[in-house]
Each structure stands twice: as C-alpha cells, then as structure tokens.
Design an enzyme around this catalytic site. Sequence first.
Site, PDB file in Angstrom:
ATOM      1  N   LYS A 148       0.861  -1.180   0.000  1.00 33.24           N
ATOM      2  CA  LYS A 148       0.000   0.000   0.000  1.00 33.24           C
ATOM      3  C   LYS A 148       0.895   1.228   0.000  1.00 33.24           C
ATOM      4  CE  LYS A 148      -1.818   3.010   2.040  1.00 33.24           C
ATOM      5  NZ  LYS A 148      -1.857   4.504   1.794  1.00 33.24           N
ATOM      6  N   GLY A 181       6.777   5.207   8.479  1.00 33.83           N
ATOM      7  CA  GLY A 181       5.965   6.412   8.549  1.00 33.83           C
ATOM      8  C   GLY A 181       6.028   7.036   9.929  1.00 33.83           C
ATOM      9  N   SER A 182       4.980   7.691  10.313  1.00 35.43           N
ATOM     10  CA  SER A 182       4.961   8.433  11.570  1.00 35.43           C
ATOM     11  C   SER A 182       4.759   7.506  12.771  1.00 35.43           C
ATOM     12  CB  SER A 182       3.841   9.471  11.557  1.00 35.43           C
ATOM     13  OG  SER A 182       2.573   8.842  11.621  1.00 35.43           O
ATOM     14  N   GLU A 235       2.709   8.019  15.217  1.00 34.64           N
ATOM     15  CA  GLU A 235       1.291   7.901  15.543  1.00 34.64           C
ATOM     16  C   GLU A 235       0.631   6.792  14.733  1.00 34.64           C
ATOM     17  OE1 GLU A 235       2.982  11.551  16.803  1.00 34.64           O
ATOM     18  OE2 GLU A 235       2.878  10.722  14.767  1.00 34.64           O
ATOM     19  N   GLY A 242       2.262   4.378  13.270  1.00 31.49           N
ATOM     20  CA  GLY A 242       2.936   3.147  13.674  1.00 31.49           C
ATOM     21  C   GLY A 242       2.283   2.494  14.882  1.00 31.49           C
ATOM     22  N   GLU A 291       9.561   1.411  11.062  1.00 32.27           N
ATOM     23  CA  GLU A 291      10.552   2.490  10.993  1.00 32.27           C
ATOM     24  C   GLU A 291       9.774   3.784  11.097  1.00 32.27           C
ATOM     25  OE1 GLU A 291      12.149   5.523  10.058  1.00 32.27           O
ATOM     26  OE2 GLU A 291      12.447   4.844   7.989  1.00 32.27           O
ATOM     27  N   CYS A 306      13.676  10.378   7.077  1.00 31.19           N
ATOM     28  CA  CYS A 306      13.547   9.923   8.469  1.00 31.19           C
ATOM     29  C   CYS A 306      14.847  10.037   9.248  1.00 31.19           C
ATOM     30  CB  CYS A 306      13.050   8.480   8.491  1.00 31.19           C
ATOM     31  SG  CYS A 306      11.364   8.278   7.896  1.00 31.19           S
ATOM     32  N   GLU A 323      10.090  15.834  15.180  1.00 39.47           N
ATOM     33  CA  GLU A 323      10.519  15.650  13.797  1.00 39.47           C
ATOM     34  C   GLU A 323       9.777  16.652  12.905  1.00 39.47           C
ATOM     35  OE1 GLU A 323      11.496  11.871  10.961  1.00 39.47           O
ATOM     36  OE2 GLU A 323       9.507  11.917  11.866  1.00 39.47           O
TER      37      GLU A 323
END
Length: 499
Positions: free
Chosen positions: A187, A240-241, A243, A245, A262, A296, A395
């Site tokens: 996705k 991704g982020s 949140e 994750g 990650e 990242c 970040e």
Amino acid sequence: MTESPTERNHPATESLLTQYPAVIAGKRVTTGRWIEVLDPSTARPFARVACCGAAEVEQAVAAARLAHETGWRFATAAERSLVCRRIAAGVRAARAELARLETRDTGKPISQALVDVDVAARYFDFYAGAVEALTGETILSQPDLLAFTLREPYGVSGHIIPWNYPLQVAARTLAPALAAGNCAVLKPAEDAPLTSVRLAEIALDAGLPAGALNVVPGYGEEAGAALTAHPGVDKLAFTGSREVGEAVMVAAARNIVPVTLELGGKSPHLVLPDFDAARAIPLIVRSITEHAGQNCSAGSRLLVHESVHDDLVAALAAEFRALRIGPGAGDPDLGPLISAKQRDRVLGYLELGRRDCVLATGGGVPEGAEYGEGFYVEPTIFDRVAPEHRLFNEEIFGPVLCVSTFSSLDEAVELADRTSYGLAAGVWTRDVSTAHWLARQVRAGQVFVNNYSAAGGVELPFGGYKNSGIGVEKGLEALREYTRCKTVAINTQPPGLSS
C-alpha cells in the site's frame, strides 16, 4: 474491477491525466474511484491513480495467499534469486522513466531520483545473492539427537510505505520479503504512489508469479487500515509516523502478527573541536537538505562544542544561502515539499523558531515568480535551540537544522539521547578513541563517524532505538525479519537399542 487504459479524460479537471491502475493478481485494474496526484513544484494534478479500499485489499491478500501456497513458497532459492535479478535489470532498464516519475511525484531533484532508482535495483540484486546464502543451523545438544533449524517465509507480507522515498522504500521492504519466499501486498502513500505501480508491472514482466506482488493504492484510513487489520496477513512492515505506527501495532497485535516499524527520527550530529570542517560541512548540509529534509534519518540536530560553534554556524549559514531552489526536473539543490499540508506544517515550526530561537538563515518561503504555487520553504538554521524546545524534540520533516551547544562529552551524549527518537547519529572528531566511545554511548540504530549517509547503504542493517521503531531493515538482517525459524529434532538412535 476492470482493465485500466493508459489515459482518460478526468472530469474534475477536463484535461488528459495519465492514469495508473492498481495491480492485483497479476492484472492491471481500476476500481471506479481515483486519487489525483499533484506535482509539488506546481501544485497541479498531472496523474491519477486507482483508489482501493477494503474490497480490493481483500482480493489482493487472497491473490497473495494463492500465489504463495501454489508456487512461490516451493520455488528454490536459486529460482527466486533469478527472478529478483530480472526485476533489478528491469528497474535499471526503466531508469530514466522511473526517475522522471519519482521527481514529478515527490518533487525531489532528478539527480536524487536517479540515485533512488539505482538503489532500488541494488536491493533486488543484493537479496538475490543473499537468499542463496540463507541457511539454518545444526545444533549438537545430545549424542543421539540431530537437531537443525530451517528459515521459512511467513506467507503473506503487508507493506505500507511513505511518500518521501517511495521507490527506494518499496524495494527495501519487498526485495527481502520476495527473495525469502513471501508474497506481498503493498500500500503506497496516496501522495506518491506511481513508481510503486510501475515496480509491480516491472516485476510481472520479470517473471514474478501473478499475485506474488500486489499494489493497492489508496488512503491510509481505508486501504491501509484494511491491510493492517486483515487476518490473512502474516507479517507487516510499516514506514511512517510514530502515531500511525502505533495504530499498525495495535492492529497487528489483534492478529498476533509480527511487525517491522521504521518511525522516523531526530538524528544529531555531534561535532567536537577537532572535527574536519572540509569533510563535515558538506555532509551536514546534505543530510538536512536532501529531498528538502523529508528524510527519516535526516541530520536535523547539530550538537556542536561551544569552542567551534560560531565559525561552524557561520559557515553552514553561508552554504544554506547558496543552495539553489526550484522544481526537481531542473535538478536544483532543494526541491519543494510534498504537499501544501506538509509545507504548512513546516511553516508552523518556522514560526515557533523565529519566536523562541536565534534565526541564522532562512525561516520563510522563497520569493519569486519562478516558484509559482509550488510547496517551497527556505533551508533554515535555528541557533541556540533549548533542549526543552519543540524544535529540538519533534521531527519537522523539512530543511530545518536546529543548533545547540555542549561543553563536555557527557553533555553531548545527554543531548543526543534527549529526544524520544534513536534512528541515526553522526560523530565528527579526529580522535579514534573518542569516536569509539561516543558511538558506543549514543542510543541510535546507526552511528556514522566522520561521514553521514541517510539510512546508510543497502548492506548496512537499519533499525531504530526507542520511538524510532522496532525490527531491522536492510542487510542480511532483513532476510531474517521476513523468515521464521523452525527447529527439527530427529532421534538418531537405531531402533531396538536402549540408551
């Protein structure tokens, strides 16, 4: 679902937009819904991609399961290796096309997009070789017991990737998964899905069985949520982020599914008084301005010894002011951010910095007609950033470098580890003992000494400490992440004999 034509008039814009399908069960398909894809340098749509939801994810998982159970899991390592090498060759053959597409999709400079294509091909080549060396162990525990381990694929792996390095991250997660014998459902991010679709098409042309790789573009709350919650998925990988994750972990926990996460970072450069300025300055600049800081493991914090602070900040500010900004196709030093939402987010941090910190350079939006409606921000340095400040701890995901000072090695380590992240770090000193000590002390998944390469090379294991994630990508470790260990124990005592 129906076969997708190449182009069609888009009713919303009344212009011809290139149309990209989903790829499910080896077919290029549409869903009746579309997502417009914007060029970040102009803020205008240039393509649209099929929008998948739970129904398409269901079909993709079923296709992956069928491909796994009827063929791919039984392919030898040599057979899987050959297909991966053909995928790598296909990526290289489409190098110019993929780079142009990545630049148009993400806004990054074309030279950086070309590197992304090369690295994507390298992933498939690396794991094509590595999988043939993947072996179990023989365990000598008892005289009459032959025990050994097997490394077996999980089955169906789900992959959710971000918009900043879509081709590279897709290859980073798919190559070890496919090489190990899994079948995958990918996705991509709705902001940059196009090279993922092309990668699946290249894989099919390279001989990957139909259904072994499925790409379901769509929104996170629809396609992403359906994939992470699907009981037919045996392994999940998410980049991704933090949140999102957390939401992925919760969904995976309900199905007792292992995850690789990650989740970003706030990576520091630790600069000591004896650092090599000629080597350090270009890499510090590149580490926070590559792809406009949307990385990242960007080196977003500069922790510098107070004795060299003034000269270093002045030199960096001059380098920042000399950077060329513009559309990625023109290969500037700095392209636009991915979207209006991301630009506004970064501008919010710039406002905080101007209010609370010392602005060394940048701090706003570049002026000029050549920038049009693009999502640009200036490369920015904020000095004297307090460890308690949001700029120090959060970040930003933009070309924003935050500078703080230290007076001792212990203070440097304390500042480096102050945030909740631990993805990467850079250490700059000519003293080998000091460098080794700092590398051992700093809590980060990758530590670079007198160099800095965001996420490192294909061969270097990449994983985070603390809130930067769990699990390891890249290198040989990634193959282990996509296999499970089975132990076989055989009684070798001849029949009829007692011990």
